[in-house]
Design an enzyme around this catalytic site. Structure first.
Site, mmCIF file in Angstrom:
data_model
loop_
_atom_site.group_PDB
_atom_site.id
_atom_site.type_symbol
_atom_site.label_atom_id
_atom_site.label_comp_id
_atom_site.label_asym_id
_atom_site.label_seq_id
_atom_site.Cartn_x
_atom_site.Cartn_y
_atom_site.Cartn_z
ATOM 1 N N GLY A 11 0.827 -1.204 0.000
ATOM 2 C CA GLY A 11 0.000 0.000 0.000
ATOM 3 C C GLY A 11 0.862 1.254 0.000
ATOM 4 N N THR A 36 -6.220 -2.533 -2.216
ATOM 5 C CA THR A 36 -5.982 -1.115 -2.561
ATOM 6 C C THR A 36 -4.516 -0.834 -2.874
ATOM 7 O OG1 THR A 36 -5.819 -0.628 -0.200
ATOM 8 C CG2 THR A 36 -7.923 -0.175 -1.250
ATOM 9 N N LYS A 90 -13.745 -7.375 9.145
ATOM 10 C CA LYS A 90 -13.000 -8.639 9.227
ATOM 11 C C LYS A 90 -11.498 -8.394 9.117
ATOM 12 C CE LYS A 90 -16.394 -11.857 7.317
ATOM 13 N NZ LYS A 90 -16.740 -12.674 6.143
ATOM 14 N N THR A 91 -11.112 -7.522 8.197
ATOM 15 C CA THR A 91 -9.678 -7.244 8.009
ATOM 16 C C THR A 91 -9.076 -6.676 9.289
ATOM 17 O OG1 THR A 91 -9.893 -6.935 5.642
ATOM 18 C CG2 THR A 91 -8.022 -5.847 6.694
ATOM 19 N N ARG A 105 3.107 -16.679 19.123
ATOM 20 C CA ARG A 105 3.800 -17.932 18.821
ATOM 21 C C ARG A 105 5.289 -17.773 18.651
ATOM 22 N NH1 ARG A 105 1.446 -22.445 15.047
ATOM 23 N NH2 ARG A 105 3.439 -22.510 13.959
ATOM 24 N N TYR A 144 -14.800 1.064 9.752
ATOM 25 C CA TYR A 144 -13.376 1.404 9.870
ATOM 26 C C TYR A 144 -13.051 1.819 11.304
ATOM 27 C CZ TYR A 144 -8.909 3.719 8.710
ATOM 28 O OH TYR A 144 -7.592 4.104 8.646
HETATM 29 P P1 NAD Z 1 -3.550 1.702 1.519
HETATM 30 O O1 NAD Z 1 -4.949 1.383 1.165
HETATM 31 O O2 NAD Z 1 -2.665 2.268 0.479
HETATM 32 O O3 NAD Z 1 -2.819 0.444 2.151
HETATM 33 C C1 NAD Z 1 -3.471 -0.634 2.770
HETATM 34 C C2 NAD Z 1 -2.863 -1.921 2.227
HETATM 35 O O4 NAD Z 1 -3.490 -3.042 2.890
HETATM 36 C C3 NAD Z 1 -3.104 -2.101 0.734
HETATM 37 O O5 NAD Z 1 -1.907 -2.492 0.084
HETATM 38 C C4 NAD Z 1 -4.166 -3.199 0.674
HETATM 39 O O6 NAD Z 1 -4.112 -3.941 -0.541
HETATM 40 C C5 NAD Z 1 -3.828 -4.007 1.901
HETATM 41 N N1 NAD Z 1 -4.947 -4.794 2.423
HETATM 42 C C6 NAD Z 1 -6.239 -4.398 2.616
HETATM 43 N N2 NAD Z 1 -6.971 -5.399 3.102
HETATM 44 C C7 NAD Z 1 -6.142 -6.473 3.220
HETATM 45 C C8 NAD Z 1 -6.326 -7.805 3.652
HETATM 46 N N3 NAD Z 1 -7.520 -8.259 4.073
HETATM 47 N N4 NAD Z 1 -5.255 -8.649 3.633
HETATM 48 C C9 NAD Z 1 -4.037 -8.209 3.198
HETATM 49 N N5 NAD Z 1 -3.818 -6.959 2.762
HETATM 50 C C10 NAD Z 1 -4.862 -6.093 2.784
HETATM 51 O O7 NAD Z 1 -3.649 2.713 2.772
HETATM 52 P P2 NAD Z 1 -2.499 3.433 3.605
HETATM 53 O O8 NAD Z 1 -2.831 4.866 3.631
HETATM 54 O O9 NAD Z 1 -1.158 3.009 3.178
HETATM 55 O O10 NAD Z 1 -2.797 2.867 5.070
HETATM 56 C C11 NAD Z 1 -2.011 1.860 5.689
HETATM 57 C C12 NAD Z 1 -2.477 1.663 7.129
HETATM 58 O O11 NAD Z 1 -2.342 2.877 7.864
HETATM 59 C C13 NAD Z 1 -3.938 1.234 7.229
HETATM 60 O O12 NAD Z 1 -4.060 0.288 8.269
HETATM 61 C C14 NAD Z 1 -4.628 2.525 7.639
HETATM 62 O O13 NAD Z 1 -5.808 2.268 8.377
HETATM 63 C C15 NAD Z 1 -3.577 3.212 8.470
HETATM 64 N N6 NAD Z 1 -3.786 4.668 8.487
HETATM 65 C C16 NAD Z 1 -3.536 5.425 7.378
HETATM 66 C C17 NAD Z 1 -3.783 6.793 7.416
HETATM 67 C C18 NAD Z 1 -3.504 7.694 6.244
HETATM 68 O O14 NAD Z 1 -3.789 8.889 6.310
HETATM 69 N N7 NAD Z 1 -2.930 7.234 5.152
HETATM 70 C C19 NAD Z 1 -4.297 7.391 8.584
HETATM 71 C C20 NAD Z 1 -4.560 6.570 9.680
HETATM 72 C C21 NAD Z 1 -4.296 5.223 9.633
#
Ligand code: NAD
Ligand code: UDP
Length: 311
Positions: A11, A36, A90-91, A105, A144
């Protein structure tokens, strides 16, 4: 050399984190289901023999001998996390259980990418970690927000019940190169619209605020948090306290791109928080004086350059 698992590694944030961990000499397993994220984000890392991409969904258990786990897997933009809200819960929840089970583990340290969304539409401003939040449990954003809140609960329960070494970071709005141009978040939307000469879509009257952090500052904070003493679990806010209205952001993007796009107003999505600003005193104190280094204008210039090449 450590072996480090990054879930959601393909991501936006995950790809920057993988890059940093490899540069420090570690082995990195990048686990992603590419919902994503994309292989394009990690293409430049593929030739490194210490980098191992794995296509896997965190809602199913995964086993590997690792020293550290960064748990980022979860869609982060409202458009994507609301596309299949049940899957989003679920994720967050099953993903946390599976990764915490793995950490237990193999006795790995594990860091959770939590979010400022746990504060909901905050009644306390700026937000301190001790504030419990103001979250609608049954709205469109709840899959979320509540998923992430439940993941924090699981992290603390695995810590108390099983002695797992956990860390929780609450990330505030983060932007930078490799954001998905279609993911609907405000910084990427405004930049892409400005570069294409399309209307800049402000939701509501544009007076709502957010605090935007450049991705490199976040990655530095996450790495420092993983290295912090085991007695500090967090949660800790990681964000840039510079607070802007969406109208100010739109004007800044127009100025920096030199675009002639018009600003238009669209309906405000439900439960859209009015304001957000992190109090980062705890991070400063516990993470060796960590603080964001990159001001909005400099970060926006770097991000605009990325999108100019991409689109
Ligand atoms: P993003 O969508 O680019 O990255 C999320 C990644 O998780 C993607 O590569 C997606 O393919 C993968 N993913 C989603 N569901 C999955 C699953 N079930 N199994 C395996 N992979 C899965 O978003 P990001 O901005 O890079 O966010 C990364 C993390 O940081 C997330 O957990 C998000 O909640 C957290 N976060 C981001 C922000 C922000 O502003 N960007 C703010 C707060 C928290
Ligand atoms: N927003 C906007 N125009 C857009 C996309 C978002 O005005 O094209 C607003 C949105 O309503 C919110 C803010 O920008 O008030 C930040 O939205 P984003 O989805 O980036 O993050 P979040 O709401 O999760 O903080």
């Amino acid at each position: 050399m450590k072996r480090i698992l990054v879930t959601g590694g393909a991501g936006f944030i995950g790809s920057h984190l993988c890059e940093r961990l490899l540069a420090e000499g570690n082995e990195v397993i990048c686990l992603d289901n590419y919902f994503t994220g994309s292989r394009e984000n990690i293409f430049h890392l593929m030739a490194d023999p210490r980098f191992e991409p794995v296509r896997h969904d965190v809602t199913a258990p995964y086993y590997a001998e690792v020293d550290e786990i960064y748990n980022l897997a979860c869609p982060a933009s409202p458009v994507h996390y609301q596309y299949n809200p049940i899957k989003t819960v679920k994720t967050s929840v099953m993903g946390a259980i599976n990764m915490l089970g793995l950490a237990k583990r193999v006795k790995a340290k594990i860091l959770q990418a939590s979010t400022s969304e746990v504060y909901g539409d905050p009644a306390v401003h700026p937000q301190v970690e001790g504030y419990w939040g103001n979250v609608n449990p049954i709205g469109l954003r709840s899959c979320y927000d509540e998923g992430k809140r439940c993941a924090e609960t699981l992290f603390m329960d695995y810590h108390r019940q099983n002695g797992v070494k956990v860390r929780i970071v609450r990330i505030f709005n983060t932007y930078g190169p490799r954001m998905n141009p279609h993911d609907g978040r405000v910084v990427s939307n405004f930049i892409v619209q400005a570069l294409r000469g399309e209307d800049i879509t402000i939701y509501g009257d544009g007076s709502q605020t957010r605090s935007f952090q450049y991705v490199d500052d976040l990655v530095e904070g996450m790495v420092r948090m993983m290295a912090a003493g085991d007695d500090f679990t967090g949660p800790v806010n990681i964000g840039n306290p510079g607070e802007f209205t969406m109208l100010e952001l739109a004007e800044k993007v127009l100025e920096l791109t030199g675009s002639k796009s018009k600003i238009v107003f669209r309906p405000l999505p439900s439960d859209d928080p009015r304001q957000r600003q992190p109090d980062i005193s705890l991070a400063r104190e516990k993470l060796g004086g960590w603080q964001p280094r990159i001001p909005l204008e400099e970060g926006l210039r770097k991000t605009i350059r990325f999108f100019q090449e991409k689109i």
